[in-house]
Motif scaffolding. Structure first.
Motif, PDB file in Angstrom:
ATOM      1  N   TRP A  49       9.307  20.856  32.465  1.00 27.70           N
ATOM      2  CA  TRP A  49       9.732  21.209  33.818  1.00 27.70           C
ATOM      3  C   TRP A  49      10.681  22.405  33.790  1.00 27.70           C
ATOM      4  O   TRP A  49      10.629  23.265  34.673  1.00 27.70           O
ATOM      5  CB  TRP A  49      10.347  20.000  34.520  1.00 27.70           C
ATOM      6  CG  TRP A  49       9.343  18.892  34.605  1.00 27.70           C
ATOM      7  CD1 TRP A  49       9.374  17.706  33.938  1.00 27.70           C
ATOM      8  CD2 TRP A  49       8.114  18.898  35.336  1.00 27.70           C
ATOM      9  NE1 TRP A  49       8.246  16.968  34.221  1.00 27.70           N
ATOM     10  CE2 TRP A  49       7.449  17.677  35.076  1.00 27.70           C
ATOM     11  CE3 TRP A  49       7.502  19.812  36.186  1.00 27.70           C
ATOM     12  CZ2 TRP A  49       6.228  17.349  35.637  1.00 27.70           C
ATOM     13  CZ3 TRP A  49       6.270  19.483  36.741  1.00 27.70           C
ATOM     14  CH2 TRP A  49       5.646  18.269  36.467  1.00 27.70           C
ATOM     15  N   ARG A  50      11.501  22.466  32.767  1.00 28.86           N
ATOM     16  CA  ARG A  50      12.387  23.627  32.624  1.00 28.86           C
ATOM     17  C   ARG A  50      11.555  24.895  32.388  1.00 28.86           C
ATOM     18  O   ARG A  50      11.845  25.950  32.940  1.00 28.86           O
ATOM     19  CB  ARG A  50      13.373  23.405  31.478  1.00 28.86           C
ATOM     20  CG  ARG A  50      14.338  24.557  31.297  1.00 28.86           C
ATOM     21  CD  ARG A  50      15.384  24.259  30.218  1.00 28.86           C
ATOM     22  NE  ARG A  50      16.282  25.359  30.070  1.00 28.86           N
ATOM     23  CZ  ARG A  50      17.346  25.587  30.822  1.00 28.86           C
ATOM     24  NH1 ARG A  50      17.643  24.766  31.796  1.00 28.86           N
ATOM     25  NH2 ARG A  50      18.110  26.632  30.611  1.00 28.86           N
ATOM     26  N   THR A  51      10.532  24.797  31.581  1.00 34.16           N
ATOM     27  CA  THR A  51       9.653  25.942  31.319  1.00 34.16           C
ATOM     28  C   THR A  51       8.987  26.407  32.610  1.00 34.16           C
ATOM     29  O   THR A  51       8.919  27.614  32.882  1.00 34.16           O
ATOM     30  CB  THR A  51       8.593  25.580  30.261  1.00 34.16           C
ATOM     31  OG1 THR A  51       9.264  25.237  29.047  1.00 34.16           O
ATOM     32  CG2 THR A  51       7.630  26.727  30.015  1.00 34.16           C
ATOM     33  N   ALA A  63      10.133  26.032  35.666  1.00 30.02           N
ATOM     34  CA  ALA A  63      11.161  26.664  36.500  1.00 30.02           C
ATOM     35  C   ALA A  63      11.470  28.077  36.004  1.00 30.02           C
ATOM     36  O   ALA A  63      11.630  29.006  36.808  1.00 30.02           O
ATOM     37  CB  ALA A  63      12.422  25.808  36.515  1.00 30.02           C
ATOM     38  N   GLU A  64      11.522  28.258  34.688  1.00 30.83           N
ATOM     39  CA  GLU A  64      11.763  29.592  34.131  1.00 30.83           C
ATOM     40  C   GLU A  64      10.595  30.531  34.429  1.00 30.83           C
ATOM     41  O   GLU A  64      10.798  31.712  34.749  1.00 30.83           O
ATOM     42  CB  GLU A  64      12.023  29.497  32.630  1.00 30.83           C
ATOM     43  CG  GLU A  64      13.355  28.853  32.303  1.00 30.83           C
ATOM     44  CD  GLU A  64      13.522  28.497  30.835  1.00 30.83           C
ATOM     45  OE1 GLU A  64      12.550  28.637  30.047  1.00 30.83           O
ATOM     46  OE2 GLU A  64      14.634  28.062  30.476  1.00 30.83           O
ATOM     47  N   GLU A 106       9.355  14.825  29.506  1.00 28.38           N
ATOM     48  CA  GLU A 106       9.088  16.240  29.283  1.00 28.38           C
ATOM     49  C   GLU A 106      10.026  17.141  30.081  1.00 28.38           C
ATOM     50  O   GLU A 106       9.590  18.017  30.821  1.00 28.38           O
ATOM     51  CB  GLU A 106       7.624  16.557  29.614  1.00 28.38           C
ATOM     52  CG  GLU A 106       6.644  16.007  28.625  1.00 28.38           C
ATOM     53  CD  GLU A 106       6.750  16.641  27.244  1.00 28.38           C
ATOM     54  OE1 GLU A 106       7.270  17.772  27.112  1.00 28.38           O
ATOM     55  OE2 GLU A 106       6.330  15.984  26.281  1.00 28.38           O
ATOM     56  N   GLU A 107      11.318  16.932  29.912  1.00 26.12           N
ATOM     57  CA  GLU A 107      12.292  17.799  30.590  1.00 26.12           C
ATOM     58  C   GLU A 107      12.046  19.263  30.229  1.00 26.12           C
ATOM     59  O   GLU A 107      12.152  20.158  31.070  1.00 26.12           O
ATOM     60  CB  GLU A 107      13.709  17.389  30.219  1.00 26.12           C
ATOM     61  CG  GLU A 107      14.765  18.233  30.889  1.00 26.12           C
ATOM     62  CD  GLU A 107      16.175  17.822  30.514  1.00 26.12           C
ATOM     63  OE1 GLU A 107      17.031  18.718  30.511  1.00 26.12           O
ATOM     64  OE2 GLU A 107      16.410  16.636  30.233  1.00 26.12           O
ATOM     65  N   ARG A 108      11.687  19.514  28.976  1.00 27.82           N
ATOM     66  CA  ARG A 108      11.423  20.882  28.520  1.00 27.82           C
ATOM     67  C   ARG A 108      10.252  21.509  29.292  1.00 27.82           C
ATOM     68  O   ARG A 108      10.268  22.698  29.615  1.00 27.82           O
ATOM     69  CB  ARG A 108      11.139  20.868  27.009  1.00 27.82           C
ATOM     70  CG  ARG A 108      11.008  22.248  26.392  1.00 27.82           C
ATOM     71  CD  ARG A 108      10.914  22.166  24.862  1.00 27.82           C
ATOM     72  NE  ARG A 108       9.793  21.394  24.385  1.00 27.82           N
ATOM     73  CZ  ARG A 108       8.557  21.894  24.194  1.00 27.82           C
ATOM     74  NH1 ARG A 108       8.313  23.163  24.430  1.00 27.82           N
ATOM     75  NH2 ARG A 108       7.599  21.121  23.732  1.00 27.82           N
ATOM     76  N   ASN A 112       8.606  30.247  37.045  1.00 25.71           N
ATOM     77  CA  ASN A 112       8.737  30.554  38.472  1.00 25.71           C
ATOM     78  C   ASN A 112       9.674  31.735  38.669  1.00 25.71           C
ATOM     79  O   ASN A 112       9.392  32.643  39.461  1.00 25.71           O
ATOM     80  CB  ASN A 112       9.265  29.349  39.263  1.00 25.71           C
ATOM     81  CG  ASN A 112       8.180  28.413  39.706  1.00 25.71           C
ATOM     82  OD1 ASN A 112       7.000  28.746  39.727  1.00 25.71           O
ATOM     83  ND2 ASN A 112       8.574  27.204  40.061  1.00 25.71           N
ATOM     84  N   ASN A 113      10.776  31.735  37.959  1.00 26.91           N
ATOM     85  CA  ASN A 113      11.739  32.830  38.061  1.00 26.91           C
ATOM     86  C   ASN A 113      11.102  34.150  37.615  1.00 26.91           C
ATOM     87  O   ASN A 113      11.285  35.181  38.262  1.00 26.91           O
ATOM     88  CB  ASN A 113      12.978  32.515  37.227  1.00 26.91           C
ATOM     89  CG  ASN A 113      14.050  33.558  37.385  1.00 26.91           C
ATOM     90  OD1 ASN A 113      14.438  33.907  38.496  1.00 26.91           O
ATOM     91  ND2 ASN A 113      14.539  34.078  36.273  1.00 26.91           N
TER      92      ASN A 113
END
Length: 146
Positions: free
Chosen positions: A78-80, A82-83, A74-76, A85-86
């Motif tokens: 973890w990327r979501t 992180a986004e 589920e790379e998507r 968090n930003n």
């Protein structure tokens, strides 16, 4: 509310927030204090903890459970996170517990908080968790709900 281990019944978020303000103003908010809270579909803890980076400082910590993390591939996801968090601009961030639960967390030194800031920290974090958990579960699967 309890002074140590939280019981299993979540407190009304509003009642818990105002009780915490009362305890802070009367000097009855020691390290180790913890209470369960809920907001909509999200639940969590409001705690007074010792700052691990500055042991003489107590933090008010708000941790709201979001969902179970996907187990693999589920790379998507973890990327979501992180986004998100930003987008939260440092007011809160996501964390992964050892049990695989994703949390939305915020904290602040108690000595620097006034009652309005304490209420904002608790209510804002809980409201964001209630909004974000539904979005993430819709996107990544309701089977990950807690």
């Amino acid at each position: 509310m309890s002074g140590g281990d939280p019981d299993t019944r979540p407190e009304s978020l509003t009642e818990a927030a105002f009780e915490l303000v009362d305890r802070m103003e009367s000097g009855r908010l020691p390290a180790g204090f913890s209470t369960r809270v809920s907001r909509g579909s999200s639940h969590g803890l409001v705690e007074v903890i010792e700052d691990p980076w500055s042991p003489s400082t107590n933090l008010l910590s708000v941790r709201m459970a979001i969902m179970n993390a996907p187990r693999s591939g589920e790379e998507r996801f973890w990327r979501t996170l992180a986004e998100l968090n930003n987008r939260l601009l440092g007011r809160a961030s996501f964390a992964l517990g050892v049990d695989g639960v994703v949390w939305l967390m915020s904290s602040h030194p108690i000595l620097d908080l006034d009652p309005g800031e304490m209420l904002d920290l608790i209510l804002w974090t809980a409201n964001m968790a209630d909004e974000i958990d539904d979005q993430l579960l819709d996107e990544f699967g309701r089977e990950l709900a807690i």
